[in-house]
Structures are given as C-alpha cells and as structure tokens.
Design an enzyme around this catalytic site. Sequence first.
Site, PDB file in Angstrom:
ATOM      1  N   HIS A 160       0.830  -1.221   0.000  1.00 25.07           N
ATOM      2  CA  HIS A 160       0.000   0.000   0.000  1.00 25.07           C
ATOM      3  C   HIS A 160       0.864   1.272   0.000  1.00 25.07           C
ATOM      4  O   HIS A 160       0.441   2.315   0.507  1.00 25.07           O
ATOM      5  CB  HIS A 160      -0.951   0.057   1.214  1.00 25.07           C
ATOM      6  N   SER A 281      14.537  21.895 -15.803  1.00 23.39           N
ATOM      7  CA  SER A 281      13.372  22.706 -16.148  1.00 23.39           C
ATOM      8  C   SER A 281      13.846  23.992 -16.802  1.00 23.39           C
ATOM      9  O   SER A 281      14.921  24.513 -16.468  1.00 23.39           O
ATOM     10  CB  SER A 281      12.606  23.022 -14.858  1.00 23.39           C
ATOM     11  N   LYS A 287      15.530  22.045 -10.669  1.00 26.54           N
ATOM     12  CA  LYS A 287      14.870  20.774 -11.003  1.00 26.54           C
ATOM     13  C   LYS A 287      15.817  19.720 -11.598  1.00 26.54           C
ATOM     14  O   LYS A 287      16.712  20.043 -12.352  1.00 26.54           O
ATOM     15  CB  LYS A 287      13.732  21.012 -12.009  1.00 26.54           C
ATOM     16  N   GLU A 294       9.510   8.557 -16.798  1.00 28.63           N
ATOM     17  CA  GLU A 294       8.168   9.083 -17.091  1.00 28.63           C
ATOM     18  C   GLU A 294       7.748   8.768 -18.526  1.00 28.63           C
ATOM     19  O   GLU A 294       6.598   8.413 -18.786  1.00 28.63           O
ATOM     20  CB  GLU A 294       8.139  10.597 -16.849  1.00 28.63           C
TER      21      GLU A 294
END
Length: 498
Positions: A160, A281, A287, A294
């Site tokens: 979980h 970024s 970043k 992704e």
Amino acid sequence: MKIGSKLWAGRFTSEMDNLMLDFTHSTETDSRLIPYDIWGSQVHALMLSRQNIINSTDLSPILIWLEKALSDFHEGRFVLDPTKEDVHMNVESYVIEGAGVEFGGKLHTARSRNDQVLTDTRLYSREQILIICSNLVVLCKAFIGIATKHTTTVMPGYTHTQHAQPISLGFWATAYISMFLRDFKRLFSAFETTNTNPLGAGALSGTNLPIDRTFTTELLGFQSTHQHALDVISSRDFIAETLSALAILMTNLSRFSEEIVYWTTYEFGLIQLDDSFASGSSIMPQKKNADVAELTRGRFSQVLGALVDLLSNLKSLPLGYNRDLQEDKPPLWRSFDTVIACLKILPKMSQTLTFNTDRMAQLCQANFSTATELANYLVQEKGIPFRQCHDIVGNVVGQLVKSNQTFDNLDRTARLLAEMSIEISISDLASILAPREALLRNKSSGGTSPKEVKAMIEEFEHQLENIEAGIRSRTEQIELAYERTQKMVKSTIQNPPV
Ligand code: ARG
C-alpha cells in the site's frame, strides 16, 4: 501486350483517382519490409523453377533483378513509389521493368499479395521479437548487477506504499528479473506463433499449380509450413499475441519506471539519477527530473493502444483477406520501435543509479518495519498464538506512536511489553528489531534473506544463459536460411542455363 503501372488494372478503363491512391497506399509503412519481400520473392522464384512451373531460363533474369533491387535498397536508391500501392507491387514492378514482362511477369505465378504480406510481416516480426529479447536480457543483467551488490542492503519493503517489512535492495532487483523471465516466455511463444510459413496459401485457397511449400518453408527458415491456407490468410493473431506480450512487458517496464519516479522524489529520496539520464526545467533552476522513467511509463499507452487497435480491427472481420488488415502494421511497427527504445535506455539509466543506502536503512528504522518480526518472536519464543502476538505488538506500536516515539526507544518498548507480562531483555529486543538482522533471520525459500537472494541470482543467471542460447539458435536458423537462399541465388545467376 502492355502492362500498365497498376499490375492489376486489366479490367479497369480509367485511372485511379489521386484521393483514392493517397487513401489506400501503404508504401511508407511498407518500406521496412523491402528486404523481406525480396527474400520471399527469391525463394518463391527458386521454388517455381525447381517445380518446373517456370523455365530455368526465366529464373536468372528474375533473380538478377531482385538482387539489383536489394542492392539499390541498401544504397538508398530503391524508394517505394506510392502509385504502385505497396511493397509487393513495387518489387514486382522493379523486376518486370528490369527483366521485361516475358521474364519478370512470371514471378507472381502461384502467389498472391495476401500470402506475400503475411510472409513479409512474419519474417520481419520474428526478427524484431528476437531483438527485443536480446535487449531485455541486457536489462535483466543490469538488475543482476544491482542485486549482486546489494544482498545485504536493507530498505523498507512496501505494501500500500506504506512501510511493510525490511527487504534487501537485491531482493527488490531480483523481483524484476523474476518478472521479466515470464516476459521471455510470452515473447518466445509469440515468436513460435509467428514463425510459420504462409507462402503458398495464395489468395486464400491454395493453387492448382504444383508448388512445393516445404521448400519455401526451409529456405525462409520458418519452423513449419502453416497448414491451412484460408486460416493463414486471415490470421493476424500472431500480431495480437506479439502485441499482448509487448503490452504486458511495457506494463512491467512502466511499474519499474513508476518506482524510479517516486524513489527519486525528495520525499522518498531512495535513489539519485545520474545527470546523464535526467533533465531539468526551463524555468526552475533546481529541477532534476526522471524523464526516461516518465516517458517509459507514458509510452505504455501506445503499446496498449496498438493491441486494442489490432483486436478491434480483427473482431468483426470475415475470413479471407480484407483491406482493413493493412492497418495491422503501423501499430505493430510503432510498438516494436517503442519497446526497443525503452529497452535500450533503461539498462543504461539503471546502471547509473545511485542508491541512497543510508536513507534506506534510516527509513527501515523509523517506522516500525520490524513489527512483524517482533510478533513472530513472541510466537516462537513465548508460545503465544499469532493473533494475540499481533494484538500485543499493535498495542506497543499504538502507544509509541501516541508519544511520538519508535522502536528506537528500546527501554520504552521493553516496558510496554513488560506491562503485558512479556519480558525481553534490551539486547534481545535490539536484535529482534534491527532491520538488517531481520533480513539475516529470514528463512523461507524465495524470501529476502541474502542466502536466498544469492541463490536466486545464480538461478536467474542460469535461466538467462538458456534464454541467450535460445535467441542465438533462433537467430542462427534465420541467418543460415538467408545464406542458403543467397548461395542458391548466386549460383543460379553465375551459371545460367544455356
Ligand atoms: N498492402 C496490403 C496489406 O498490407 C497488401 C495485401 C493487399 N492485398 C489485396 N488483396 N489488396 O495488407
């Protein structure tokens, strides 16, 4: 008699409308089939001559021009002409234009584009499946590398997405190998389904000419002759099977990617990406993003989409060839390209990960991950039924949480247990609750103990060797068949009949 630019236009009296042409041609998609269409045509022509369906004097001009088509293709000079609709008619036209219709016009005897397109697609797909398997082996080896280094590195195992029990990082890595081993099974199964010879099925019913399908099966390196002509002409389930194997593989790659994405967050902080496999970024200077993971996660959708595309195309088609089937290839090609691209980059990205092992150990300590081990100790050493042990330890955890403490406060933990008449010395308690020791005490087969993980690494390495041998032997079978064909082509061209 003159043959027009359309090889099938005998009954037609006007040219095809340009809109119709644009709408129906498949030359962009078909380009990657050129060498396979040529190989299939060489084998078909050799068979026609062996069977005396065409004269031996017809054979060499056909083979000469097929060979020229191949060298033109390798030199980038054989570009498919959309007005000729597809790869099959481009190759055939090339031979007819070069050798003359009196020779080249015989190539298409006892053959249809319907069995040709399946021959080409199956020849191409089986190679792509093997390339995917080879790349997946490389990814598995990257995981073997991580596992071997980290059989005793503790990290929290999650259920979980909450701390569950301590596991080793090596145990985590071997889980992916264990998973990928099933992908190989599915890919090899798709390979077997793909690797049957459609050539000779003709348009749908076979032919009254005395063809030899066994010869073409052998020379194209197929495992067997696909027996039923109408079935094979209608068959695209080899594509469905391939795409479903690829979709499941992409699910697995995507699950790994998901872990990379959140393990690299500040909140988790379990791994760091190497700068060479991260991006930044355009506005936020701080970043560092896990774009490879992704994009892999994102590209799963393409492959699932391809499977849905193909299945929905197939589900209402009557037997026989239907033009709808031309739509099978773009999603298949895209899926091959996508999966191969993911498999090429993921091993490199994985090999350059830095695992924050201190952080892993710290998290194991911070949030009661050894509560189950304490309950198990009570079962073993105090003879208390597990359900009660669960309750006792749950009680201790509840009290500690209330006062913002953890098992780190051994005195308090011991006192809370003593209040429930359970006496454990501080040193025993320290050992029971230490994540690393919990790992070492794990006994069950297939569990997280270093001994088990080492055994699994050995076993998986062995299985990977067998898989590699399987890829090699399948590749060799294809290469040998190709070389045999080329030898026969060369000797026919060099010793033309007089
Ligand atoms: N371009 C077609 C395809 O990809 C080849 C087969 C064409 N057959 C036909 N009868 N029109 O499916």
